[in-house]
Design a protein around this motif. Sequence first.
Motif, mmCIF file in Angstrom:
data_model
loop_
_atom_site.group_PDB
_atom_site.id
_atom_site.type_symbol
_atom_site.label_atom_id
_atom_site.label_comp_id
_atom_site.label_asym_id
_atom_site.label_seq_id
_atom_site.Cartn_x
_atom_site.Cartn_y
_atom_site.Cartn_z
ATOM 1 N N PHE A 199 0.826 -1.200 0.000
ATOM 2 C CA PHE A 199 0.000 0.000 0.000
ATOM 3 C C PHE A 199 0.867 1.258 0.000
ATOM 4 O O PHE A 199 0.605 2.203 -0.755
ATOM 5 C CB PHE A 199 -0.923 -0.002 1.217
ATOM 6 N N ARG A 200 1.907 1.281 0.827
ATOM 7 C CA ARG A 200 2.764 2.466 0.891
ATOM 8 C C ARG A 200 3.474 2.712 -0.436
ATOM 9 O O ARG A 200 3.585 3.855 -0.884
ATOM 10 C CB ARG A 200 3.790 2.301 2.026
ATOM 11 N N SER A 201 3.943 1.634 -1.067
ATOM 12 C CA SER A 201 4.621 1.780 -2.356
ATOM 13 C C SER A 201 3.680 2.322 -3.422
ATOM 14 O O SER A 201 4.034 3.216 -4.196
ATOM 15 C CB SER A 201 5.190 0.423 -2.783
ATOM 16 N N ASP A 202 2.448 1.790 -3.463
ATOM 17 C CA ASP A 202 1.479 2.270 -4.444
ATOM 18 C C ASP A 202 1.055 3.702 -4.148
ATOM 19 O O ASP A 202 0.794 4.483 -5.073
ATOM 20 C CB ASP A 202 0.252 1.353 -4.464
ATOM 21 N N ALA A 203 0.972 4.069 -2.881
ATOM 22 C CA ALA A 203 0.619 5.440 -2.524
ATOM 23 C C ALA A 203 1.681 6.424 -3.002
ATOM 24 O O ALA A 203 1.362 7.502 -3.523
ATOM 25 C CB ALA A 203 0.433 5.553 -1.006
ATOM 26 N N VAL A 204 2.941 6.064 -2.843
ATOM 27 C CA VAL A 204 4.029 6.920 -3.322
ATOM 28 C C VAL A 204 3.977 7.042 -4.848
ATOM 29 O O VAL A 204 4.163 8.132 -5.410
ATOM 30 C CB VAL A 204 5.397 6.350 -2.873
ATOM 31 N N ARG A 249 3.587 10.454 -7.087
ATOM 32 C CA ARG A 249 4.526 10.819 -8.155
ATOM 33 C C ARG A 249 3.807 11.003 -9.486
ATOM 34 O O ARG A 249 4.166 11.873 -10.287
ATOM 35 C CB ARG A 249 5.603 9.745 -8.279
ATOM 36 N N ALA A 250 2.778 10.187 -9.733
ATOM 37 C CA ALA A 250 2.053 10.283 -10.993
ATOM 38 C C ALA A 250 1.304 11.612 -11.120
ATOM 39 O O ALA A 250 1.017 12.057 -12.226
ATOM 40 C CB ALA A 250 1.065 9.125 -11.127
ATOM 41 N N SER A 251 0.977 12.235 -9.988
ATOM 42 C CA SER A 251 0.285 13.521 -10.052
ATOM 43 C C SER A 251 1.196 14.631 -10.570
ATOM 44 O O SER A 251 0.704 15.672 -11.014
ATOM 45 C CB SER A 251 -0.241 13.909 -8.666
ATOM 46 N N PHE A 294 -2.714 -2.456 -20.890
ATOM 47 C CA PHE A 294 -1.587 -1.885 -20.173
ATOM 48 C C PHE A 294 -0.285 -2.434 -20.740
ATOM 49 O O PHE A 294 -0.164 -3.627 -21.023
ATOM 50 C CB PHE A 294 -1.687 -2.213 -18.683
ATOM 51 N N SER A 295 0.705 -1.551 -20.860
ATOM 52 C CA SER A 295 1.983 -1.964 -21.441
ATOM 53 C C SER A 295 2.991 -2.392 -20.377
ATOM 54 O O SER A 295 3.906 -3.162 -20.679
ATOM 55 C CB SER A 295 2.577 -0.816 -22.271
ATOM 56 N N THR A 296 2.857 -1.891 -19.143
ATOM 57 C CA THR A 296 3.813 -2.224 -18.084
ATOM 58 C C THR A 296 3.066 -2.545 -16.796
ATOM 59 O O THR A 296 1.942 -2.059 -16.561
ATOM 60 C CB THR A 296 4.779 -1.051 -17.812
ATOM 61 N N MET A 297 3.700 -3.355 -15.952
ATOM 62 C CA MET A 297 3.119 -3.688 -14.657
ATOM 63 C C MET A 297 2.971 -2.431 -13.795
ATOM 64 O O MET A 297 1.983 -2.274 -13.069
ATOM 65 C CB MET A 297 3.999 -4.709 -13.932
ATOM 66 N N LEU A 330 -0.570 1.224 -10.957
ATOM 67 C CA LEU A 330 -0.902 2.606 -10.620
ATOM 68 C C LEU A 330 -2.353 2.922 -10.971
ATOM 69 O O LEU A 330 -3.078 3.526 -10.178
ATOM 70 C CB LEU A 330 0.048 3.558 -11.354
ATOM 71 N N GLU A 331 -2.788 2.509 -12.178
ATOM 72 C CA GLU A 331 -4.157 2.791 -12.606
ATOM 73 C C GLU A 331 -5.172 2.099 -11.692
ATOM 74 O O GLU A 331 -6.191 2.685 -11.314
ATOM 75 C CB GLU A 331 -4.347 2.335 -14.054
ATOM 76 N N ILE A 332 -4.895 0.841 -11.348
ATOM 77 C CA ILE A 332 -5.832 0.097 -10.501
ATOM 78 C C ILE A 332 -5.856 0.683 -9.088
ATOM 79 O O ILE A 332 -6.926 0.868 -8.496
ATOM 80 C CB ILE A 332 -5.452 -1.393 -10.468
#
Length: 402
Positions: free
Chosen positions: A11-16, A20-22, A354-357, A362-364
């Motif tokens: 969860f923490r990794s996906d939150a970061v 960053r994506a913003s 999706f082209s990359t994991m 990130l999208e999910i």
Amino acid sequence: MARPSKYNAEFRSDAVALWRASAGRRTFRDVAADLNVNPETLRTWVRDAEGRTAPGCGPEAEDVQAELARLRAETARLLKAEKGMAARAGDPASGGRLFREGDEVKTRRWDFVSTYAETFGIQRICRVLQVSRSGYYRWIAGAEARQERQAADDALTAEIREIHTEHKGTYGIRRIHAELRGFGHTVNRKRVERLMRVNKIEGRHLRRRRRTTVPDRLAPPAPDLVRRDFSAGQLDEKWCGDITYVQVGGAWLYLACVLDICSRRVIGWSMASHMRAELVIDALKMAVATRDCSVDVIFHADRGSQYTSDAFAQVCDEFGIRRSMGRVGSTYDNALAESFWQGLKRETMHQRLFSTMRRARLEIFQWLTYYNARRRHSVLNYLSPDEFEQQHQRERKLTLAA
């Protein structure tokens, strides 16, 4: 001894990654609100991740070439489509009829009368068109009111487009109507439907389904404690879970989720490139951590091998969770989870691959946090799951106080 964090490393990794994506377009407070965490907690996670990752390293750098390849392929496809567009666009043939017989006059008959009134006279035109003069004069008298209605419709259409765009084209008539009502507009749903139809604004629909459950017929099943009753009077009374998969290039990303049946909130999830029992165990542990305690709750799932495994049964026993399972091959026995997957795939994977994991995760992850915090749910009277839980808890406190 330090208390373990309720947010796991995934969860923490996906939150970061979401922050960053913003790319600076959103503040820590905005992103943290979607994640339902403290802004300073998110800031700490980002600071720790930046300290561990040197510039030019990590998943971002690894995905650059794959992303460039995808963009080049998409550009080539669009250029090819541009060359052949005229032949396949389906436009009317040169000189063809655009209207059925009579439509040219019936739809704009009073405009026609106004345009040629001085040339032929109102009486003569109305006689030829077989319309009444009194109707024409009533139309003239109502010109100002029509202009006001049209201006109001134009303003409302602009708001509808803004809502539709903000929610990435996923909202249909009912959710856009609920959003407008949430903004304080008193507007009829049929009016919203008419404006969306006229302006060709529509929500996204899922066209395809595919079964993913692989049952273990040798494992002893748990009883069905839900029996297709996907309702609950309290939070943490019933949970349900399931697994789905997402195609990423030539590989697969698997997602397991746990939902609270009362609030429809996703309280636990896990993503991995495998379908082993650890996938559903990690999602369940996140759900327990989210509720911050061991819970006496029914957990309902299908008879997939992950949910019938000994490892999953041991974790359920450890937390005091009672297992429940539907029948083999019956999607209706876990209909709530199936409906949730339809919404996720319709709104994140519609006509795309999706082209990359990293991009898929990130999208999910972004959709899951959006679903909890902002997406209006029809079963919850068009509140989001987070809003419903907050309202439910306030009502419960008032009941206890009384």
